[in-house]
Enzyme design. Structure first.
Site, PDB file in Angstrom:
ATOM      1  N   ASP A   1      56.441  -3.583   2.490  1.00  0.00           N
ATOM      2  CA  ASP A   1      57.646  -3.918   3.252  1.00  0.00           C
ATOM      3  C   ASP A   1      58.811  -3.179   2.610  1.00  0.00           C
ATOM      4  O   ASP A   1      58.866  -3.052   1.387  1.00  0.00           O
ATOM      5  CB  ASP A   1      57.885  -5.444   3.212  1.00  0.00           C
ATOM      6  CG  ASP A   1      58.821  -5.899   4.325  1.00  0.00           C
ATOM      7  OD1 ASP A   1      59.911  -5.284   4.494  1.00  0.00           O
ATOM      8  OD2 ASP A   1      58.483  -6.865   5.030  1.00  0.00           O
ATOM      9  N   ASP A   2      59.730  -2.667   3.449  1.00  0.00           N
ATOM     10  CA  ASP A   2      60.872  -1.926   2.897  1.00  0.00           C
ATOM     11  C   ASP A   2      61.961  -2.851   2.359  1.00  0.00           C
ATOM     12  O   ASP A   2      62.820  -2.421   1.611  1.00  0.00           O
ATOM     13  CB  ASP A   2      61.445  -0.972   3.952  1.00  0.00           C
ATOM     14  CG  ASP A   2      61.894  -1.728   5.193  1.00  0.00           C
ATOM     15  OD1 ASP A   2      61.066  -2.501   5.726  1.00  0.00           O
ATOM     16  OD2 ASP A   2      63.055  -1.567   5.610  1.00  0.00           O
TER      17      ASP A   2
ATOM     18  N   GLU B   1      -6.808   9.640   3.425  1.00  0.00           N
ATOM     19  CA  GLU B   1      -7.734   8.796   4.184  1.00  0.00           C
ATOM     20  C   GLU B   1      -8.272   7.686   3.295  1.00  0.00           C
ATOM     21  O   GLU B   1      -9.411   7.272   3.420  1.00  0.00           O
ATOM     22  CB  GLU B   1      -8.865   9.616   4.807  1.00  0.00           C
ATOM     23  CG  GLU B   1      -9.150  10.931   4.131  1.00  0.00           C
ATOM     24  CD  GLU B   1     -10.017  10.796   2.891  1.00  0.00           C
ATOM     25  OE1 GLU B   1      -9.429  10.727   1.782  1.00  0.00           O
ATOM     26  OE2 GLU B   1     -11.249  10.745   3.029  1.00  0.00           O
TER      27      GLU B   1
ATOM     28  N   ASP C   1      -5.971  12.158  13.038  1.00  0.00           N
ATOM     29  CA  ASP C   1      -4.918  11.127  13.016  1.00  0.00           C
ATOM     30  C   ASP C   1      -5.327   9.902  13.825  1.00  0.00           C
ATOM     31  O   ASP C   1      -5.071   8.761  13.431  1.00  0.00           O
ATOM     32  CB  ASP C   1      -3.610  11.689  13.582  1.00  0.00           C
ATOM     33  CG  ASP C   1      -2.863  12.532  12.556  1.00  0.00           C
ATOM     34  OD1 ASP C   1      -3.364  12.636  11.417  1.00  0.00           O
ATOM     35  OD2 ASP C   1      -1.786  13.064  12.892  1.00  0.00           O
TER      36      ASP C   1
ATOM     37  N   ASP D   1     -12.440   4.575   1.609  1.00  0.00           N
ATOM     38  CA  ASP D   1     -12.208   5.991   1.892  1.00  0.00           C
ATOM     39  C   ASP D   1     -13.148   6.412   3.022  1.00  0.00           C
ATOM     40  O   ASP D   1     -14.318   6.055   3.038  1.00  0.00           O
ATOM     41  CB  ASP D   1     -12.491   6.798   0.615  1.00  0.00           C
ATOM     42  CG  ASP D   1     -12.195   8.279   0.779  1.00  0.00           C
ATOM     43  OD1 ASP D   1     -11.239   8.766   0.133  1.00  0.00           O
ATOM     44  OD2 ASP D   1     -12.923   8.947   1.552  1.00  0.00           O
ATOM     45  N   ILE D   2     -12.597   7.161   3.967  1.00  0.00           N
ATOM     46  CA  ILE D   2     -13.416   7.611   5.101  1.00  0.00           C
ATOM     47  C   ILE D   2     -14.384   8.711   4.629  1.00  0.00           C
ATOM     48  O   ILE D   2     -13.994   9.615   3.890  1.00  0.00           O
ATOM     49  CB  ILE D   2     -12.519   8.144   6.239  1.00  0.00           C
ATOM     50  CG1 ILE D   2     -11.533   7.049   6.672  1.00  0.00           C
ATOM     51  CG2 ILE D   2     -13.365   8.623   7.416  1.00  0.00           C
ATOM     52  CD1 ILE D   2     -10.500   7.502   7.680  1.00  0.00           C
TER      53      ILE D   2
ATOM     54  N   ASN E   1     -11.555  16.535  10.873  1.00  0.00           N
ATOM     55  CA  ASN E   1     -10.433  17.455  11.093  1.00  0.00           C
ATOM     56  C   ASN E   1     -10.926  18.843  11.477  1.00  0.00           C
ATOM     57  O   ASN E   1     -10.430  19.449  12.427  1.00  0.00           O
ATOM     58  CB  ASN E   1      -9.592  17.585   9.814  1.00  0.00           C
ATOM     59  CG  ASN E   1      -8.597  16.455   9.670  1.00  0.00           C
ATOM     60  OD1 ASN E   1      -8.166  15.863  10.652  1.00  0.00           O
ATOM     61  ND2 ASN E   1      -8.225  16.160   8.433  1.00  0.00           N
TER      62      ASN E   1
ATOM     63  N   MET F   1      58.272  -2.563  10.981  1.00  0.00           N
ATOM     64  CA  MET F   1      59.536  -1.818  11.021  1.00  0.00           C
ATOM     65  C   MET F   1      59.917  -1.307   9.639  1.00  0.00           C
ATOM     66  O   MET F   1      60.386  -2.079   8.802  1.00  0.00           O
ATOM     67  CB  MET F   1      60.647  -2.737  11.529  1.00  0.00           C
ATOM     68  CG  MET F   1      60.359  -3.333  12.891  1.00  0.00           C
ATOM     69  SD  MET F   1      60.973  -2.264  14.153  1.00  0.00           S
ATOM     70  CE  MET F   1      62.657  -2.859  14.253  1.00  0.00           C
TER      71      MET F   1
HETATM   72  P1  GH3 Z   1     -15.618  12.178   1.166  1.00  0.00           P
HETATM   73  O1  GH3 Z   1     -16.695  11.571   1.974  1.00  0.00           O
HETATM   74  O2  GH3 Z   1     -16.078  12.626  -0.177  1.00  0.00           O
HETATM   75  O3  GH3 Z   1     -14.436  11.295   1.070  1.00  0.00           O
HETATM   76  O4  GH3 Z   1     -15.203  13.509   1.924  1.00  0.00           O
HETATM   77  P2  GH3 Z   1     -13.889  13.764   2.707  1.00  0.00           P
HETATM   78  O5  GH3 Z   1     -14.032  14.972   3.534  1.00  0.00           O
HETATM   79  O6  GH3 Z   1     -13.502  12.523   3.456  1.00  0.00           O
HETATM   80  O7  GH3 Z   1     -12.840  13.921   1.540  1.00  0.00           O
HETATM   81  P3  GH3 Z   1     -11.832  15.060   1.193  1.00  0.00           P
HETATM   82  O8  GH3 Z   1     -10.954  14.471   0.111  1.00  0.00           O
HETATM   83  O9  GH3 Z   1     -12.535  16.345   0.874  1.00  0.00           O
HETATM   84  O10 GH3 Z   1     -10.958  15.332   2.476  1.00  0.00           O
HETATM   85  C1  GH3 Z   1      -9.990  14.437   2.906  1.00  0.00           C
HETATM   86  C2  GH3 Z   1      -9.350  15.046   4.128  1.00  0.00           C
HETATM   87  O11 GH3 Z   1      -8.403  14.159   4.694  1.00  0.00           O
HETATM   88  C3  GH3 Z   1      -8.622  16.315   3.829  1.00  0.00           C
HETATM   89  C4  GH3 Z   1      -7.295  16.165   4.523  1.00  0.00           C
HETATM   90  O12 GH3 Z   1      -6.984  17.262   5.333  1.00  0.00           O
HETATM   91  C5  GH3 Z   1      -7.477  14.950   5.388  1.00  0.00           C
HETATM   92  N1  GH3 Z   1      -6.236  14.204   5.598  1.00  0.00           N
HETATM   93  C6  GH3 Z   1      -5.434  13.652   4.675  1.00  0.00           C
HETATM   94  N2  GH3 Z   1      -4.369  13.063   5.264  1.00  0.00           N
HETATM   95  C7  GH3 Z   1      -4.513  13.249   6.601  1.00  0.00           C
HETATM   96  C8  GH3 Z   1      -3.730  12.883   7.729  1.00  0.00           C
HETATM   97  O13 GH3 Z   1      -2.675  12.229   7.636  1.00  0.00           O
HETATM   98  N3  GH3 Z   1      -4.172  13.242   8.962  1.00  0.00           N
HETATM   99  C9  GH3 Z   1      -5.348  13.952   9.093  1.00  0.00           C
HETATM  100  N4  GH3 Z   1      -5.713  14.264  10.342  1.00  0.00           N
HETATM  101  N5  GH3 Z   1      -6.081  14.331   8.052  1.00  0.00           N
HETATM  102  C10 GH3 Z   1      -5.684  13.986   6.814  1.00  0.00           C
HETATM  103 MG    MG Z   2     -12.997  10.794   2.398  1.00  0.00          MG
HETATM  104 MG    MG Z   3     -10.421  11.156  -0.188  1.00  0.00          MG
END
Ligand code: GH3
Ligand code: MG
Ligand code: MG
Length: 472
Positions: A9-10, A374, A348, A331-332, A339, A55
């Site tokens: 305030d002034d 995976e 994926d 693990d897959i 792939n 003001m």
């Molecule tokens: P193992 O039976 O011994 O596990 O053999 P593998 O082929 O499953 O194992 P490896 O570790 O050799 O390969 C894993 C693969 O997973 C390699 C990589 O490109 C793939 N991968 C990892 N992350 C992703 C993803 O987000 N999307 C896809 N499409 N592939 C992925």
């Molecule tokens: Mg695997």
């Molecule tokens: Mg693996």
């Protein structure tokens, strides 16, 4: 609630008077006697609120306000215009210039303290949100540079609680200027019921209901989850200032004195709606960024970062529960071939489907995270090695027995997984140690020929467990 307040305030006597009042209530007071002086102090000292005279010679209050709101360093400081003019258009001009509120001279103590306290509360909340937003920014999540002023105040859902038809009509007509969707009601019970059943962006409540106390509505709305954050604007008579102050104390956000000035009502409603929408947006952004920081975008599962924190907490609880915590790593098998043969996009899709099948076959309080490419980890509290082996075997079957569907020219895509199980009943185990044990078990399963389960501390999975898994 203490805060630093800049009084501008002034006229030295005005500064002294306001400063004395505020100091008596334990606010920390800074002062300035001109517009440029105010800007400099605001930038340097970052006060919590600015009380700004309109003001002033040279640079008037409107101009100071505009400059404060145009500077990113001071934009977030609430500004209260203090005007000697009783001219409504002047007050509204202040609000439209970006001021957060206004007071008229001579300044009424109750009005001063209730407005200041409510703005301090607002400022503290906004500061908190802005800190969180900065955190999400650091986490690499999108951040918007918008402010409250970028929000629209139109098409708002507003509840009006007023039993005088005359006042109700006046309020409703004013709100229609901004195309508000207005619901009105005469009683507190109805208001509470409506507000608990529908999302309103503002509740306008009269303090002069014939048979009821409007303050009771304020306190009830502040107790309900759905209405806790909804702004409340009180309609009051001049002689009710004590009750207004009480209302602001228990959670109302603003008030307006009858007879209602339409322009003032319009401006106050706009401010409340904009603030509400801005805060909602900050909250949504924050939640989204949190979930982005903690989850994996492909599968929607928790990520490795979250897994670590969660596992540590679960293991810590063993001291109380005395029940083992189990980690299953899976693990897959030969995923690289998927792939290589069908493409990354099909890979994926397989990852997503594995995540879904696994999630579907767990209990609510078991947690599954994507550990890496995976590889997935499941954390099971209150379990046993045998129980976890059974779950692991069941998961193996759920993946192996049904073919996967991907967008690739393949009739039947068969996928298998290998799983390693490890358990601990020692609260001193670290997450890393438990995960390593599960990883070693997984490695053993791979060596054994894949598509099978290995549990640490078990020679082979007992036939009765295999049978139980196959039967459900
Ligand atoms: P193992 O039976 O011994 O596990 O053999 P593998 O082929 O499953 O194992 P490896 O570790 O050799 O390969 C894993 C693969 O997973 C390699 C990589 O490109 C793939 N991968 C990892 N992350 C992703 C993803 O987000 N999307 C896809 N499409 N592939 C992925
Ligand atoms: Mg695997
Ligand atoms: Mg693996």
């Amino acid at each position: 609630m203490s805060a630093r307040i800049l009084v501008v305030d002034d006229v030295p006597a005005n500064v002294k008077l306001l400063a004395a009042k505020l100091s008596r209530e334990y606010f920390d007071v800074l002062t300035a006697d001109s517009g440029p002086g105010a800007l400099e102090i605001a930038q340097r000292e970052a006060p919590d609120i600015v009380l700004l005279d309109v003001m002033m010679p040279g640079m008037d209050g409107f101009e100071v306000c505009r400059r404060l709101k145009a500077d990113t360093r001071t934009l977030h400081i609430p500004v209260v215009m203090v005007t000697a003019l009783s001219d409504g258009s002047d007050r509204v001009a202040g609000l439209e210039a970006g001021a957060d509120d206004f007071l008229t001279k001579p300044v009424n103590d109750i009005a001063l303290f209730s407005r200041v306290r409510s703005l301090v509360r607002l400022k503290q909340m906004m500061d908190e949100w802005r800190i969180r937003e900065r955190t999400s920014d650091e986490l690499g999540v999108v951040r918007s540079e918008d402010t409250e002023f970028d929000e629209s105040a139109e098409n708002a859902d507003i509840l009006v609680v007023e039993d005088s038809e005359l006042q109700r009509t006046k309020v409703t007509q004013t709100l229609e200027i901004d195309r508000a969707r207005v619901t009105s009601t005469l009683t507190i019970d109805d208001a509470e019921g409506l507000a608990n059943a529908q999302d309103f962006e503002l509740i306008i409540a009269s303090l002069t209901l014939r048979n009821e106390d409007g303050l009771r509505l304020v306190s009830r709305l502040r107790c309900l989850d759905r209405t806790r954050q909804v702004p409340i604007l009180l309609l009051a008579q001049e002689e009710e200032m004590q009750r207004v102050a009480k209302g602001m104390e228990i959670g109302a956000n603003d008030y307006i004195v009858k007879p209602i000035d339409r322009n003032e009502l319009k401006a106050r409603v706009r401010t409340q709606i904009r603030r509400k929408r801005y805060q909602d947006r900050l909250r949504t952004n924050y939640q989204r960024s949190l979930s982005m920081a903690l989850t994996d975008s492909l599968t929607g599962l928790f990520n490795r970062h979250y897994l670590g924190a969660h596992l540590a907490r679960m293991i810590g609880r063993i001291a109380e529960t005395h029940k083992p915590v189990v980690a299953i790593m899976l693990d897959i098998d030969h995923f690289k071939d998927v792939n290589d043969t069908y493409g990354h996009a099909a890979g994926d899709q397989v990852l997503k489907e594995v995540a879904e099948r696994v999630s579907r076959n767990l209990r609510n309080f078991d947690m599954v995270a994507r550990f890496g490419g995976e590889e997935f980890i499941i954390v099971m509290p209150d379990s046993t090695l045998e129980g976890a082996a059974l779950v692991a075997e069941r998961l193996r079957l759920r993946i192996a027995e049904e073919p996967f569907h991907v967008d690739a020219p393949v009739d039947e895509l068969r996928i298998t997984i290998s799983l390693g199980v490890a358990a601990t009943d020692d609260a001193a185990t670290t997450p890393t140690v438990l995960i390593n044990e599960a990883d070693q078990a997984l490695y053993a399963a791979k060596r054994k020929g894949r598509n099978c389960v290995v549990a640490t501390g078990m020679e082979d999975i007992p036939p009765e467990i295999l049978a139980a898994a196959a039967s459900n």
